[in-house]
Enzyme design. Structure first.
Site, PDB file in Angstrom:
ATOM      1  N   SER A  55       0.841  -1.191   0.000  1.00  0.00           N
ATOM      2  CA  SER A  55       0.000   0.000   0.000  1.00  0.00           C
ATOM      3  C   SER A  55       0.885   1.253   0.000  1.00  0.00           C
ATOM      4  O   SER A  55       1.714   1.404  -0.892  1.00  0.00           O
ATOM      5  CB  SER A  55      -0.953  -0.042   1.195  1.00  0.00           C
ATOM      6  OG  SER A  55      -1.942   0.956   1.103  1.00  0.00           O
TER       7      SER A  55
ATOM      8  N   GLU B 102      -8.666  -5.256  -4.976  1.00  0.00           N
ATOM      9  CA  GLU B 102      -8.140  -4.123  -4.203  1.00  0.00           C
ATOM     10  C   GLU B 102      -9.266  -3.182  -3.767  1.00  0.00           C
ATOM     11  O   GLU B 102      -9.239  -2.596  -2.682  1.00  0.00           O
ATOM     12  CB  GLU B 102      -7.128  -3.327  -5.042  1.00  0.00           C
ATOM     13  CG  GLU B 102      -5.909  -4.086  -5.502  1.00  0.00           C
ATOM     14  CD  GLU B 102      -4.806  -4.147  -4.461  1.00  0.00           C
ATOM     15  OE1 GLU B 102      -5.004  -3.632  -3.348  1.00  0.00           O
ATOM     16  OE2 GLU B 102      -3.740  -4.721  -4.768  1.00  0.00           O
TER      17      GLU B 102
ATOM     18  N   HIS C 290      -7.418  -5.273  -0.696  1.00  0.00           N
ATOM     19  CA  HIS C 290      -6.193  -4.506  -0.465  1.00  0.00           C
ATOM     20  C   HIS C 290      -5.571  -4.945   0.863  1.00  0.00           C
ATOM     21  O   HIS C 290      -6.252  -4.995   1.887  1.00  0.00           O
ATOM     22  CB  HIS C 290      -6.554  -3.022  -0.435  1.00  0.00           C
ATOM     23  CG  HIS C 290      -5.386  -2.097  -0.412  1.00  0.00           C
ATOM     24  ND1 HIS C 290      -4.455  -2.052  -1.424  1.00  0.00           N
ATOM     25  CD2 HIS C 290      -5.006  -1.154   0.491  1.00  0.00           C
ATOM     26  CE1 HIS C 290      -3.554  -1.117  -1.150  1.00  0.00           C
ATOM     27  NE2 HIS C 290      -3.867  -0.566   0.014  1.00  0.00           N
TER      28      HIS C 290
END
Length: 530
Positions: free
Chosen positions: A190, A319, A435
């Site tokens: 991330s 995601e 994610h």
């Protein structure tokens, strides 16, 4: 039992003993300061190397995180947060060959997170016979405030400069833990993945690492670059000054908690159509100090003027599930405005004919011309995945291929099982890998998951990821796992590895969706084609 003592440049450290995923002994050294506390006149400034200490420092507990909110929304941490942890299977007196080093950079939108050992336990990766380092860095405006006046030495990117100083500490000290300073891999997810990519592009980090892994993030994501926000912060904190020098003095005298609460009032957002207020900026060149980032990342990538090291870059299959819990949601499931999904770097002014035409094309492509909340939740997730995450990573990879002298390995993480970190943490029931779902298989998140059943999907995924990542850290080639040949991407074919319940290889992942976004992007700026 004798104390576990290691000597570094600043002094001596007392560590502790743990056991890895296979039950083998390892040594942990926690809460090691790598820079001076960035407080007082050092607030918002580039970090300074840590001071020495006298005697033996206790390194058996985590250092303080940067001030932020935890998962329970409680404010925690401190400005004095520049600490790192080191984990090693063996100490130098026991070995003669130095081990590869893996330096983890945590995510959290540059506003939350830390290197806490209960969240990023090293037990899985240590089975690959590597040394693992996890670092803190400054978050929020404390780490990313930027001012225009070069004389003030607050050009932005202090949090990234923290990372650089941490990597310098690794170069100077990691051999004391049995690590090889000439074989360092940086990896992150991330915001941490974006940091990895930007470190690759930054001249400040040159020579400090030798391989890189970027998980679910890249420099060309729409949420990466931010705009200077010192005046916005001053306004919400009711600063009486307009001159930057006076604003800086005002901000440096406030308690850190007031700074943090002011940051929350600024209204930052992760939405793709929003230019963030917290994060990396392109610095104005200063005569007083080098810049971490002085040019647009795409320009740097196309120029080839970056560190050419082997790179793994990849994404999770869904995601976009991130936005099911994101507090600044950029959509309403029942009344979606597809102009909100257009990345701001496409420069499509909301409400303009150009913006409306793109929104119409998106609705036609993803939903067949008419969006229905009851039918299209997964397709909405794919749209969010592509606009906020995947196309920025895809474009980063394609443009790197045109200039890179070293291999780029691409992956898709598709596992949907009991250790999917983000979905378990946020109680999300939707299918696919969200994610940051991969983190539960890379790290021993002691507070969230029970011990794995041997030969379960979870156990097999832990061992596969550990093998792939540590093989790459050792040699720059992640292969030698289950007779699968993971080829690097080329100018003609984006080869990739699908990490699902089995490992399979393919070419050009999500090809139709990425072609759709390429066609939209080319209306603004041409991109490399596959």
């Amino acid at each position: 039992m004798d104390d576990v003592i290691v000597h570094v440049k600043q002094g001596s450290l007392k560590g502790k003993i743990g056991t890895d995923y296979d039950g083998k002994k390892y040594y942990g050294f926690l809460g090691i300061p790598y820079a001076k506390p960035p407080i007082g006149n050092l607030r918002f400034k580039a970090p300074q190397p840590a001071d020495n200490w006298v005697g033996i420092r206790d390194a058996t507990k985590d250092g303080r995180p940067c001030i932020s909110r935890n998962a329970s929304k409680r404010i925690i941490g401190s400005e004095d947060c520049l600490f790192l942890n080191v984990y090693t299977p063996e100490l130098p007196k026991e070995i003669t060959i130095k081990k590869p080093v893996m330096v983890w950079i945590h995510g959290g939108k540059y506003t939350s997170g830390s290197n806490n050992s209960q969240l990023y336990g090293p037990e899985f990766l240590l089975t690959g016979d590597v040394v693992v380092v996890t670092i803190n860095y400054r978050l929020g405006v404390l780490g990313f405030l930027a001012m225009d006046d070069p004389q003030l030495n607050v050009p932005g990117n202090a949090g990234f400069k923290d990372m650089v100083v941490a990597l310098k500490w690794v170069q100077a000290n990691i051999s004391s833990f049995g690590g090889d300073p000439n074989n360092v891999t940086i990896f992150g997810a991330s915001a941490g993945a974006k940091a990895v990519h930007l470190l690759l592009l930054s001249p400040m980090a040159k020579g400090l690492f030798h391989k890189a892994i970027a998980q679910s993030g890249a420099a060309l994501n729409p949420s990466t670059l931010a705009k200077p926000s010192a005046k916005e912060l001053a306004a919400v904190l009711k600063c009486p000054h307009t001159n930057e020098k006076d604003i800086l003095q005002f901000l440096q005298q406030l308690p850190a908690k007031e700074i943090y609460l002011g940051q929350e009032k600024m209204g930052d957002s992760f939405a793709p159509n929003f230019v963030r207020l917290i994060g990396p900026v392109i610095e104005k060149v200063s005569p007083n100090e080098p810049a971490f980032l002085s040019e647009d990342p795409l320009k740097i990538i196309l120029s080839g003027n970056y560190q050419h090291v082997p790179l793994i870059m990849g994404y999770n299959s869904r995601e976009g599930l991130f936005f099911k819990t994101e507090s600044n949601r950029f959509h309403d499931d029942t009344n979606a405005n597809f102009e909100d999904y257009i990345p701001h770097n496409l420069k499509a002014k909301k409400g303009s004919a150009f913006s409306r035409s793109i929104a119409k094309k998106m609705e036609e492509f993803y939903f067949g011309g008419e969006y229905s909340p009851s039918k299209h939740q997964d397709k909405l997730c794919l749209l969010q995945t592509d606009s906020a995450f995947l196309h920025g990573m895809y474009s980063s990879i394609k443009n790197h291929i045109s200039s890179s002298k070293t291999p780029i390995y691409v992956y898709k993480f598709s596992i949907d099982a009991k250790r999917n970190f983000y979905k378990v943490l946020n109680k999300i029931n939707s299918p696919g890998a969200a994610h940051c779902d991969d983190l539960g298989y890379l790290f021993n998140v002691a507070s969230l998951f029970e011990k794995c059943i041997p030969n379960s999907v979870e156990d097999k995924t832990i061992r596969r990821l550990a093998k792939l990542w540590t093989n790459f850290a050792k040699t720059g080639d992640p292969n030698l796992v289950e007779n699968v040949t993971w080829k690097p991407a080329t100018k003609n074919e984006m080869n990739y590895l699908d990490i699902s319940e089995t490992l399979t290889c393919g070419v050009n992942p999500e090809h139709e969706r990425m072609r759709f976004w390429d066609e939209i992007s080319e209306k603004v700026a041409p991109v490399s084609k596959l």
